[in-house]
Design a protein around this motif. Structure first.
Motif, PDB file in Angstrom:
ATOM      1  N   ASP A  49       0.860  -1.185   0.000  1.00 14.71           N
ATOM      2  CA  ASP A  49       0.000   0.000   0.000  1.00 14.71           C
ATOM      3  C   ASP A  49       0.895   1.233   0.000  1.00 14.71           C
ATOM      4  O   ASP A  49       1.319   1.714   1.041  1.00 14.71           O
ATOM      5  CB  ASP A  49      -0.909  -0.025   1.234  1.00 14.71           C
ATOM      6  CG  ASP A  49      -1.946   1.067   1.194  1.00 14.71           C
ATOM      7  OD1 ASP A  49      -2.099   1.715   0.141  1.00 14.71           O
ATOM      8  OD2 ASP A  49      -2.611   1.276   2.225  1.00 14.71           O
ATOM      9  N   THR A 113      -7.586  -5.873   1.529  1.00 17.51           N
ATOM     10  CA  THR A 113      -7.051  -5.038   2.610  1.00 17.51           C
ATOM     11  C   THR A 113      -6.340  -3.800   2.081  1.00 17.51           C
ATOM     12  O   THR A 113      -6.399  -2.740   2.713  1.00 17.51           O
ATOM     13  CB  THR A 113      -6.082  -5.837   3.496  1.00 17.51           C
ATOM     14  OG1 THR A 113      -5.081  -6.425   2.678  1.00 17.51           O
ATOM     15  CG2 THR A 113      -6.818  -6.905   4.264  1.00 17.51           C
ATOM     16  N   ASN A 117      -7.532  -0.062   3.230  1.00 22.03           N
ATOM     17  CA  ASN A 117      -6.594   0.874   3.843  1.00 22.03           C
ATOM     18  C   ASN A 117      -6.433   2.131   2.997  1.00 22.03           C
ATOM     19  O   ASN A 117      -6.205   3.220   3.529  1.00 22.03           O
ATOM     20  CB  ASN A 117      -5.230   0.205   4.060  1.00 22.03           C
ATOM     21  CG  ASN A 117      -5.284  -0.829   5.150  1.00 22.03           C
ATOM     22  OD1 ASN A 117      -6.130  -0.758   6.045  1.00 22.03           O
ATOM     23  ND2 ASN A 117      -4.408  -1.812   5.089  1.00 22.03           N
ATOM     24  N   LYS A 120      -9.119   4.764   3.711  1.00 21.94           N
ATOM     25  CA  LYS A 120      -8.930   5.539   4.942  1.00 21.94           C
ATOM     26  C   LYS A 120      -8.163   6.828   4.687  1.00 21.94           C
ATOM     27  O   LYS A 120      -8.204   7.740   5.502  1.00 21.94           O
ATOM     28  CB  LYS A 120      -8.186   4.703   5.989  1.00 21.94           C
ATOM     29  CG  LYS A 120      -8.994   3.534   6.499  1.00 21.94           C
ATOM     30  CD  LYS A 120      -8.187   2.702   7.466  1.00 21.94           C
ATOM     31  CE  LYS A 120      -8.954   1.448   7.866  1.00 21.94           C
ATOM     32  NZ  LYS A 120      -8.143   0.562   8.702  1.00 21.94           N
TER      33      LYS A 120
END
Length: 141
Positions: A49, A113, A117, A120
């Motif tokens: 990420d 995931t 993330n 967010k």
């Protein structure tokens, strides 16, 4: 020469502002999703990420082209029999333009995931005022 692999602890995240005024909702969402995912970076690594923070302002002034305001619907289901709810985008854009933008961006991110993330780091505001001036965001055209 070896392939560069980004590590989560070594990333320096930047902040970007995207103005959605008079721009198609999908085009703004695609640009935001690309930045959230980190695809604009030369050090993009698919399994890490490595994206940046995105602030979208003027979400209520985003444009839906064609007849999408009347023909496009947002569906959700409660999980019970007969629990399907539908909302026309004309109503969704009038009442919750931030939700419409978030749904468009979420649809363009991976549903795992990394995508959760990334979401967010997305902030969507109805008008031009946002609370992240201290981060000195870069304004994108």
């Amino acid at each position: 020469m070896s392939t560069f692999m980004a590590k989560a602890g070594e990333l320096e995240r930047k902040w970007y502002v995207i103005d959605a005024a008079n721009r198609p909702l999908g085009r703004v969402a695609a640009q935001a999703a690309s930045i959230l995912r980190g695809k604009h970076l030369p050090t993009f690594t698919p399994h890490v990420d490595c994206g940046d923070h995105v602030i979208i302002i003027n979400a209520e002034q985003a444009v839906l082209t064609g007849k999408k305001l009347d023909q496009k619907y947002y569906y959700r289901h409660s999980g019970h029999v007969g629990g399907l709810k539908e909302t026309q985008y004309r109503i969704l854009m009038a009442e919750k333009p931030e939700k419409a933008m978030e749904l468009a961006v979420w649809g363009m991110l991976p549903h795992n995931t990394i995508g959760r993330n990334s979401m967010k780091r997305l902030r969507v505001y109805k008008d031009a005022n946002h609370k992240q001036q201290a981060q000195k965001p870069i304004v994108l055209e």
